[in-house]
Design a protein around this motif. Sequence first.
Motif, PDB file in Angstrom:
ATOM      1  N   LYS A  41       0.824  -1.205   0.000  1.00 23.74           N
ATOM      2  CA  LYS A  41       0.000   0.000   0.000  1.00 23.74           C
ATOM      3  C   LYS A  41       0.857   1.254   0.000  1.00 23.74           C
ATOM      4  CE  LYS A  41      -4.035   2.050   2.242  1.00 23.74           C
ATOM      5  NZ  LYS A  41      -5.077   1.874   3.294  1.00 23.74           N
ATOM      6  N   ALA A  42       1.973   1.223   0.728  1.00 20.12           N
ATOM      7  CA  ALA A  42       2.812   2.409   0.859  1.00 20.12           C
ATOM      8  C   ALA A  42       3.724   2.618  -0.345  1.00 20.12           C
ATOM      9  CB  ALA A  42       3.653   2.319   2.134  1.00 20.12           C
ATOM     10  N   LEU A  43       4.223   1.518  -0.932  1.00 18.93           N
ATOM     11  CA  LEU A  43       5.245   1.620  -1.965  1.00 18.93           C
ATOM     12  C   LEU A  43       4.810   1.121  -3.329  1.00 18.93           C
ATOM     13  CD1 LEU A  43       8.271   0.293   0.140  1.00 18.93           C
ATOM     14  CD2 LEU A  43       7.548   2.654  -0.167  1.00 18.93           C
ATOM     15  N   GLY A  44       3.649   0.453  -3.391  1.00 17.03           N
ATOM     16  CA  GLY A  44       3.206  -0.140  -4.643  1.00 17.03           C
ATOM     17  C   GLY A  44       3.407  -1.645  -4.597  1.00 17.03           C
ATOM     18  N   PRO A  45       2.556  -2.393  -5.310  1.00 18.65           N
ATOM     19  CA  PRO A  45       2.576  -3.855  -5.206  1.00 18.65           C
ATOM     20  C   PRO A  45       3.797  -4.531  -5.796  1.00 18.65           C
ATOM     21  CG  PRO A  45       1.012  -3.124  -6.873  1.00 18.65           C
ATOM     22  CD  PRO A  45       1.462  -1.892  -6.149  1.00 18.65           C
ATOM     23  N   HIS A  46       4.603  -3.836  -6.587  1.00 19.59           N
ATOM     24  CA  HIS A  46       5.768  -4.479  -7.193  1.00 19.59           C
ATOM     25  C   HIS A  46       7.086  -3.901  -6.678  1.00 19.59           C
ATOM     26  CE1 HIS A  46       3.103  -6.575  -9.847  1.00 19.59           C
ATOM     27  NE2 HIS A  46       2.624  -5.450 -10.334  1.00 19.59           N
ATOM     28  N   ALA A  47       7.047  -3.178  -5.574  1.00 21.25           N
ATOM     29  CA  ALA A  47       8.256  -2.515  -5.089  1.00 21.25           C
ATOM     30  C   ALA A  47       9.133  -3.431  -4.242  1.00 21.25           C
ATOM     31  CB  ALA A  47       7.883  -1.272  -4.292  1.00 21.25           C
ATOM     32  N   ILE A  48       8.512  -4.268  -3.411  1.00 19.89           N
ATOM     33  CA  ILE A  48       9.251  -5.071  -2.442  1.00 19.89           C
ATOM     34  C   ILE A  48       8.853  -6.540  -2.557  1.00 19.89           C
ATOM     35  CG2 ILE A  48       9.558  -5.545   0.027  1.00 19.89           C
ATOM     36  CD1 ILE A  48      11.001  -3.060  -0.775  1.00 19.89           C
ATOM     37  N   GLU A  49       9.848  -7.407  -2.604  1.00 22.15           N
ATOM     38  CA  GLU A  49       9.611  -8.841  -2.465  1.00 22.15           C
ATOM     39  C   GLU A  49      10.014  -9.212  -1.043  1.00 22.15           C
ATOM     40  OE1 GLU A  49      11.102 -13.195  -4.133  1.00 22.15           O
ATOM     41  OE2 GLU A  49      11.908 -11.346  -5.006  1.00 22.15           O
ATOM     42  N   LEU A  50       9.030  -9.460  -0.211  1.00 23.71           N
ATOM     43  CA  LEU A  50       9.284  -9.707   1.203  1.00 23.71           C
ATOM     44  C   LEU A  50       9.441 -11.203   1.443  1.00 23.71           C
ATOM     45  CD1 LEU A  50       9.442  -7.990   3.815  1.00 23.71           C
ATOM     46  CD2 LEU A  50       7.055  -8.596   4.218  1.00 23.71           C
ATOM     47  N   VAL A  51      10.507 -11.579   2.128  1.00 22.29           N
ATOM     48  CA  VAL A  51      10.722 -12.985   2.485  1.00 22.29           C
ATOM     49  C   VAL A  51      10.920 -13.073   3.992  1.00 22.29           C
ATOM     50  CG1 VAL A  51      11.713 -13.580   0.250  1.00 22.29           C
ATOM     51  CG2 VAL A  51      13.226 -12.833   2.093  1.00 22.29           C
ATOM     52  N   GLY A  52      10.598 -14.224   4.543  1.00 24.51           N
ATOM     53  CA  GLY A  52      10.764 -14.462   5.972  1.00 24.51           C
ATOM     54  C   GLY A  52      11.894 -15.441   6.241  1.00 24.51           C
ATOM     55  N   LEU A  53      12.095 -15.766   7.492  1.00 22.70           N
ATOM     56  CA  LEU A  53      13.183 -16.664   7.867  1.00 22.70           C
ATOM     57  C   LEU A  53      13.000 -18.064   7.293  1.00 22.70           C
ATOM     58  CD1 LEU A  53      13.800 -15.639  11.594  1.00 22.70           C
ATOM     59  CD2 LEU A  53      15.178 -15.066   9.580  1.00 22.70           C
ATOM     60  N   SER A  54      11.754 -18.453   7.026  1.00 26.46           N
ATOM     61  CA  SER A  54      11.511 -19.768   6.442  1.00 26.46           C
ATOM     62  C   SER A  54      11.895 -19.822   4.971  1.00 26.46           C
ATOM     63  CB  SER A  54      10.032 -20.152   6.610  1.00 26.46           C
ATOM     64  OG  SER A  54       9.684 -20.230   7.973  1.00 26.46           O
ATOM     65  N   ASP A  55      12.146 -18.656   4.363  1.00 22.02           N
ATOM     66  CA  ASP A  55      12.467 -18.583   2.939  1.00 22.02           C
ATOM     67  C   ASP A  55      13.960 -18.468   2.668  1.00 22.02           C
ATOM     68  OD1 ASP A  55       9.655 -18.472   2.209  1.00 22.02           O
ATOM     69  OD2 ASP A  55       9.679 -16.406   2.965  1.00 22.02           O
ATOM     70  N   VAL A  56      14.769 -18.392   3.703  1.00 24.18           N
ATOM     71  CA  VAL A  56      16.222 -18.261   3.535  1.00 24.18           C
ATOM     72  C   VAL A  56      16.901 -19.416   4.274  1.00 24.18           C
ATOM     73  CG1 VAL A  56      16.102 -15.743   3.330  1.00 24.18           C
ATOM     74  CG2 VAL A  56      16.461 -16.777   5.582  1.00 24.18           C
ATOM     75  N   PRO A  57      18.152 -19.720   3.913  1.00 30.52           N
ATOM     76  CA  PRO A  57      18.860 -20.788   4.637  1.00 30.52           C
ATOM     77  C   PRO A  57      18.892 -20.518   6.139  1.00 30.52           C
ATOM     78  CG  PRO A  57      20.072 -20.155   2.663  1.00 30.52           C
ATOM     79  CD  PRO A  57      18.965 -19.157   2.808  1.00 30.52           C
ATOM     80  N   ASP A  58      18.719 -21.569   6.911  1.00 30.52           N
ATOM     81  CA  ASP A  58      18.731 -21.425   8.362  1.00 30.52           C
ATOM     82  C   ASP A  58      20.040 -20.822   8.849  1.00 30.52           C
ATOM     83  OD1 ASP A  58      16.214 -22.473   8.648  1.00 30.52           O
ATOM     84  OD2 ASP A  58      16.903 -24.504   9.129  1.00 30.52           O
ATOM     85  N   TYR A  59      19.933 -19.986   9.855  1.00 27.34           N
ATOM     86  CA  TYR A  59      21.124 -19.469  10.516  1.00 27.34           C
ATOM     87  C   TYR A  59      20.844 -19.380  12.013  1.00 27.34           C
ATOM     88  CZ  TYR A  59      18.751 -14.832  10.334  1.00 27.34           C
ATOM     89  OH  TYR A  59      17.868 -13.788  10.462  1.00 27.34           O
ATOM     90  N   PRO A  60      21.880 -19.373  12.835  1.00 28.51           N
ATOM     91  CA  PRO A  60      21.656 -19.334  14.282  1.00 28.51           C
ATOM     92  C   PRO A  60      21.056 -17.996  14.706  1.00 28.51           C
ATOM     93  CG  PRO A  60      23.998 -19.106  13.771  1.00 28.51           C
ATOM     94  CD  PRO A  60      23.320 -19.471  12.489  1.00 28.51           C
ATOM     95  N   GLU A  61      19.863 -18.051  15.269  1.00 32.12           N
ATOM     96  CA  GLU A  61      19.174 -16.829  15.685  1.00 32.12           C
ATOM     97  C   GLU A  61      19.585 -16.471  17.121  1.00 32.12           C
ATOM     98  OE1 GLU A  61      14.924 -16.942  14.768  1.00 32.12           O
ATOM     99  OE2 GLU A  61      15.369 -18.616  13.414  1.00 32.12           O
ATOM    100  N   ALA A  62      20.083 -15.277  17.276  1.00 30.37           N
ATOM    101  CA  ALA A  62      20.533 -14.837  18.594  1.00 30.37           C
ATOM    102  C   ALA A  62      19.337 -14.657  19.528  1.00 30.37           C
ATOM    103  CB  ALA A  62      21.299 -13.520  18.472  1.00 30.37           C
ATOM    104  N   PRO A  63      19.487 -14.975  20.804  1.00 30.53           N
ATOM    105  CA  PRO A  63      18.402 -14.762  21.757  1.00 30.53           C
ATOM    106  C   PRO A  63      18.105 -13.282  21.925  1.00 30.53           C
ATOM    107  CG  PRO A  63      20.429 -15.333  22.905  1.00 30.53           C
ATOM    108  CD  PRO A  63      20.692 -15.534  21.443  1.00 30.53           C
TER     109      PRO A  63
END
Length: 219
Positions: A41-63
């Motif tokens: 809504k803020a930038l337009g529907p084709h401005a950002i491809e948003l990915v989450g942690l499940s979409d990238v290789p696992d890495y150790p998440e700091a507490p």
Amino acid sequence: MNAPPENASLPSTVPGGPRTKLLLATRNAKKLLELQRIMDKALGPHAIELVGLSDVPDYPEAPETGLTFGENALLKAREGVRYTGLPTVADDSGLAVDALSGMPGVFSARWSGRHGDDKANLDLVLAQIGDVPDDHRGAAFVCAAALVLPGGKEHLVEGRQVGRLLRAPRGEGGFGYDPIFLAEGQTRTNAELSAEEKDAISHRGKAFRALAKVIAKTV
């Protein structure tokens, strides 16, 4: 420091035009959809491809060891950039209850002792303020959202939603403490609002919209 994976280059090209790939450092699918709606809504529907942690290789998440929402948001965003090479957004948010001296605060997601157990967390808060009169059940949702860029620049914004806590849950939408939170000026809880209505007034919506303006200029 781990090297970014080869597929972390940006911008990426997808049907509809080039889109900048942005990592949201969360595994919460509802939060991912919420930010995508706001960004579109803020930038337009084709401005950002948003990915989450499940979409990238696992890495150790700091507490999340920060004592404030801002500290935790920056910690998570820095880790995302470090391990993926992608510009990373992270947020830390929670409920600050007046009668509990601002708690559960940064412990909101694990207030009952089990991280992410929404019902147990909500039930515990209700039990802890069970004897508090209605006119002293003030509370606020707070969200700190951070953007960290591969070059090292950092941005931090905050959004707040002020209201009060009901004595019993209402509504099936949202997540977390939404069913017992009645925002100032509203007759429906956050869980009774549509996604779009909630985005317009929520702490996370306010923070992410402020961050969207930064992203439009920097990413």
